[in-house]
Design a protein around this motif. Structure first.
Motif, PDB file in Angstrom:
ATOM      1  N   MET A   1      71.278  33.195  31.794  1.00  0.00           N
ATOM      2  CA  MET A   1      71.517  33.613  30.402  1.00  0.00           C
ATOM      3  C   MET A   1      70.169  33.629  29.674  1.00  0.00           C
ATOM      4  SD  MET A   1      73.995  31.743  27.623  1.00  0.00           S
ATOM      5  CE  MET A   1      74.226  32.377  25.970  1.00  0.00           C
ATOM      6  N   ILE A   2      69.721  34.832  29.306  1.00  0.00           N
ATOM      7  CA  ILE A   2      68.407  34.994  28.679  1.00  0.00           C
ATOM      8  C   ILE A   2      68.615  35.415  27.230  1.00  0.00           C
ATOM      9  CG2 ILE A   2      66.160  36.114  28.827  1.00  0.00           C
ATOM     10  CD1 ILE A   2      66.839  36.756  31.760  1.00  0.00           C
ATOM     11  N   VAL A   3      68.104  34.616  26.308  1.00  0.00           N
ATOM     12  CA  VAL A   3      68.342  34.833  24.876  1.00  0.00           C
ATOM     13  C   VAL A   3      67.040  35.275  24.211  1.00  0.00           C
ATOM     14  CG1 VAL A   3      69.102  33.775  22.715  1.00  0.00           C
ATOM     15  CG2 VAL A   3      70.191  33.122  24.884  1.00  0.00           C
ATOM     16  N   GLU A   4      67.040  36.499  23.745  1.00  0.00           N
ATOM     17  CA  GLU A   4      65.872  37.065  23.071  1.00  0.00           C
ATOM     18  C   GLU A   4      65.860  36.729  21.582  1.00  0.00           C
ATOM     19  OE1 GLU A   4      63.956  41.509  22.840  1.00  0.00           O
ATOM     20  OE2 GLU A   4      66.073  41.290  22.285  1.00  0.00           O
ATOM     21  N   SER A   5      67.013  36.698  20.944  1.00  0.00           N
ATOM     22  CA  SER A   5      67.094  36.496  19.493  1.00  0.00           C
ATOM     23  C   SER A   5      66.547  35.128  19.107  1.00  0.00           C
ATOM     24  CB  SER A   5      68.551  36.619  19.023  1.00  0.00           C
ATOM     25  OG  SER A   5      69.075  37.882  19.344  1.00  0.00           O
TER      26      SER A   5
ATOM     27  N   ALA B   1      84.260  35.226  28.595  1.00  0.00           N
ATOM     28  CA  ALA B   1      84.716  34.674  27.317  1.00  0.00           C
ATOM     29  C   ALA B   1      83.956  35.270  26.138  1.00  0.00           C
ATOM     30  CB  ALA B   1      84.569  33.152  27.317  1.00  0.00           C
ATOM     31  N   LEU B   2      82.732  35.743  26.375  1.00  0.00           N
ATOM     32  CA  LEU B   2      81.908  36.275  25.295  1.00  0.00           C
ATOM     33  C   LEU B   2      81.953  37.789  25.208  1.00  0.00           C
ATOM     34  CD1 LEU B   2      78.756  33.976  25.526  1.00  0.00           C
ATOM     35  CD2 LEU B   2      80.921  33.600  24.348  1.00  0.00           C
ATOM     36  N   ALA B   3      82.715  38.430  26.083  1.00  0.00           N
ATOM     37  CA  ALA B   3      82.795  39.891  26.083  1.00  0.00           C
ATOM     38  C   ALA B   3      83.241  40.395  24.712  1.00  0.00           C
ATOM     39  CB  ALA B   3      83.776  40.353  27.153  1.00  0.00           C
ATOM     40  N   GLY B   4      82.556  41.433  24.234  1.00  0.00           N
ATOM     41  CA  GLY B   4      82.888  42.012  22.935  1.00  0.00           C
ATOM     42  C   GLY B   4      81.975  41.584  21.814  1.00  0.00           C
ATOM     43  N   LEU B   5      81.261  40.477  21.971  1.00  0.00           N
ATOM     44  CA  LEU B   5      80.290  40.085  20.953  1.00  0.00           C
ATOM     45  C   LEU B   5      79.154  41.108  20.929  1.00  0.00           C
ATOM     46  CD1 LEU B   5      79.894  36.212  21.374  1.00  0.00           C
ATOM     47  CD2 LEU B   5      81.036  37.432  19.509  1.00  0.00           C
ATOM     48  N   PRO B   6      78.706  41.548  19.751  1.00  0.00           N
ATOM     49  CA  PRO B   6      77.693  42.606  19.685  1.00  0.00           C
ATOM     50  C   PRO B   6      76.429  42.298  20.475  1.00  0.00           C
ATOM     51  CG  PRO B   6      78.641  42.212  17.527  1.00  0.00           C
ATOM     52  CD  PRO B   6      79.182  41.138  18.424  1.00  0.00           C
ATOM     53  N   GLU B   7      75.932  41.054  20.406  1.00  0.00           N
ATOM     54  CA  GLU B   7      74.674  40.773  21.108  1.00  0.00           C
ATOM     55  C   GLU B   7      74.831  40.674  22.616  1.00  0.00           C
ATOM     56  OE1 GLU B   7      74.966  36.832  18.722  1.00  0.00           O
ATOM     57  OE2 GLU B   7      76.021  38.727  18.593  1.00  0.00           O
ATOM     58  N   ILE B   8      76.063  40.567  23.097  1.00  0.00           N
ATOM     59  CA  ILE B   8      76.303  40.606  24.534  1.00  0.00           C
ATOM     60  C   ILE B   8      76.440  42.049  25.011  1.00  0.00           C
ATOM     61  CG2 ILE B   8      77.916  39.951  26.359  1.00  0.00           C
ATOM     62  CD1 ILE B   8      76.412  37.591  25.289  1.00  0.00           C
ATOM     63  N   GLU B   9      77.062  42.889  24.213  1.00  0.00           N
ATOM     64  CA  GLU B   9      77.362  44.260  24.617  1.00  0.00           C
ATOM     65  C   GLU B   9      76.161  45.191  24.515  1.00  0.00           C
ATOM     66  OE1 GLU B   9      80.108  45.016  26.080  1.00  0.00           O
ATOM     67  OE2 GLU B   9      80.956  43.020  25.755  1.00  0.00           O
ATOM     68  N   GLU B  10      75.180  44.874  23.658  1.00  0.00           N
ATOM     69  CA  GLU B  10      74.019  45.754  23.494  1.00  0.00           C
ATOM     70  C   GLU B  10      73.075  45.564  24.682  1.00  0.00           C
ATOM     71  OE1 GLU B  10      70.723  47.002  20.121  1.00  0.00           O
ATOM     72  OE2 GLU B  10      72.000  45.257  19.804  1.00  0.00           O
ATOM     73  N   LEU B  11      72.843  46.626  25.442  1.00  0.00           N
ATOM     74  CA  LEU B  11      72.062  46.535  26.676  1.00  0.00           C
ATOM     75  C   LEU B  11      70.607  46.172  26.410  1.00  0.00           C
ATOM     76  CD1 LEU B  11      73.417  49.648  28.626  1.00  0.00           C
ATOM     77  CD2 LEU B  11      74.062  47.241  28.915  1.00  0.00           C
ATOM     78  N   TYR B  12      70.087  45.264  27.244  1.00  0.00           N
ATOM     79  CA  TYR B  12      68.657  44.934  27.298  1.00  0.00           C
ATOM     80  C   TYR B  12      68.114  44.295  26.020  1.00  0.00           C
ATOM     81  CZ  TYR B  12      69.482  48.602  30.738  1.00  0.00           C
ATOM     82  OH  TYR B  12      70.025  49.375  31.733  1.00  0.00           O
ATOM     83  N   ARG B  13      68.991  43.772  25.158  1.00  0.00           N
ATOM     84  CA  ARG B  13      68.526  43.144  23.928  1.00  0.00           C
ATOM     85  C   ARG B  13      69.385  41.924  23.622  1.00  0.00           C
ATOM     86  NH1 ARG B  13      67.754  46.799  18.811  1.00  0.00           N
ATOM     87  NH2 ARG B  13      66.783  44.820  18.219  1.00  0.00           N
ATOM     88  N   ASN B  14      68.878  41.083  22.750  1.00  0.00           N
ATOM     89  CA  ASN B  14      69.591  39.933  22.186  1.00  0.00           C
ATOM     90  C   ASN B  14      69.927  38.884  23.252  1.00  0.00           C
ATOM     91  OD1 ASN B  14      69.638  41.050  19.498  1.00  0.00           O
ATOM     92  ND2 ASN B  14      71.245  42.419  20.200  1.00  0.00           N
ATOM     93  N   THR B  15      71.034  39.045  23.976  1.00  0.00           N
ATOM     94  CA  THR B  15      71.411  38.112  25.031  1.00  0.00           C
ATOM     95  C   THR B  15      71.840  38.897  26.262  1.00  0.00           C
ATOM     96  OG1 THR B  15      72.178  36.456  23.425  1.00  0.00           O
ATOM     97  CG2 THR B  15      72.969  36.237  25.694  1.00  0.00           C
ATOM     98  N   VAL B  16      71.175  38.655  27.391  1.00  0.00           N
ATOM     99  CA  VAL B  16      71.544  39.343  28.629  1.00  0.00           C
ATOM    100  C   VAL B  16      71.912  38.311  29.689  1.00  0.00           C
ATOM    101  CG1 VAL B  16      70.084  41.335  28.126  1.00  0.00           C
ATOM    102  CG2 VAL B  16      69.163  39.457  29.487  1.00  0.00           C
ATOM    103  N   MET B  17      72.775  38.724  30.586  1.00  0.00           N
ATOM    104  CA  MET B  17      73.210  37.900  31.706  1.00  0.00           C
ATOM    105  C   MET B  17      72.748  38.578  32.991  1.00  0.00           C
ATOM    106  SD  MET B  17      74.887  35.622  29.953  1.00  0.00           S
ATOM    107  CE  MET B  17      76.014  35.352  28.560  1.00  0.00           C
TER     108      MET B  17
END
Length: 202
Positions: free
Chosen positions: A106-110, A73-89
């Motif tokens: 779900m690991i949230v860096e931001s 459902a979150l595919a395409g959001l910039p912080e999901i698509e950027e590897l190894y940063r912001n939000t990773v699954m």
């Protein structure tokens, strides 16, 4: 833009209960170091074999555990698509659960220093707190958190400086999850600085 704090839907009866993530200091997922954002596979135990949901939390640190449906459902959001940063699954094995689809930590860096201190009401962990010394002087509970949108930017998923156990998502995230009919999640709309404040009953 509106923002929401997300919680497990505790009103949902007979939902499963997960234990903490193995071989890890679970509290570190609330303020992850760089290695947490790199590819890894985790494991945790199933404490109560109830109804599997798309959003739940693991252990005392309430680390978010989400389904493939949630991720899609979150595919395409910039912080999901950027590897190894912001939000990773990161994939997780749930030991003791049979027949469940793939799940992720779900690991949230931001994290933003965007709590409006003039209008928020909260308590803090004491200096040298015996239970959580690492969180000394950070906010422990909130009666009403007010966010300053000017300090958030364009992020859709983040935590709060001084109150890291709160997971915040944008209205865009909520709309996507609602459309996907994600189960197990509840939302608390956040008050914003400059708006009339409504303190929710506990």
């Amino acid at each position: 833009m509106k923002y929401f704090r997300v919680h497990p839907d505790v009103a949902m009866r007979e939902r499963w209960i997960l234990g903490g993530i193995r071989y890890s200091e679970n509290w570190e997922f609330l303020d992850p170091y760089v290695e947490c954002m790199e590819p890894c596979r985790y494991a945790l135990d199933l404490h109560f074999d109830g109804v599997a949901v798309d959003f739940t939390v693991a252990g005392a640190a309430s680390v978010p555990i989400v389904s493939a449906r949630f991720c899609d459902a979150l595919a395409g959001l910039p912080e999901i698509e950027e590897l190894y940063r912001n939000t990773v699954m990161e994939p997780v094995s749930i030991e003791g659960a049979s027949g469940v689809a793939e799940y992720f930590v779900m690991i949230v860096e931001s994290k933003f220093d965007c709590i409006d201190g003039a209008t928020s009401k909260f308590t803090r962990f004491a200096v040298n707190d015996p239970w959580r010394p690492s969180l000394s002087e950070e906010n422990s509970s909130a009666f009403n958190l007010v966010l300053d949108a000017s300090r958030i930017g364009d992020k859709h998923i983040f935590r709060l400086v001084g109150y890291p156990h709160a997971l915040i998502v944008s209205e865009e995230v909520k709309l996507r999850l609602d459309r996907a009919e994600v189960t197990g999640i509840a939302y608390e709309e956040m008050s914003m600085a400059g708006e009339e404040q409504v303190i929710q009953a506990p």
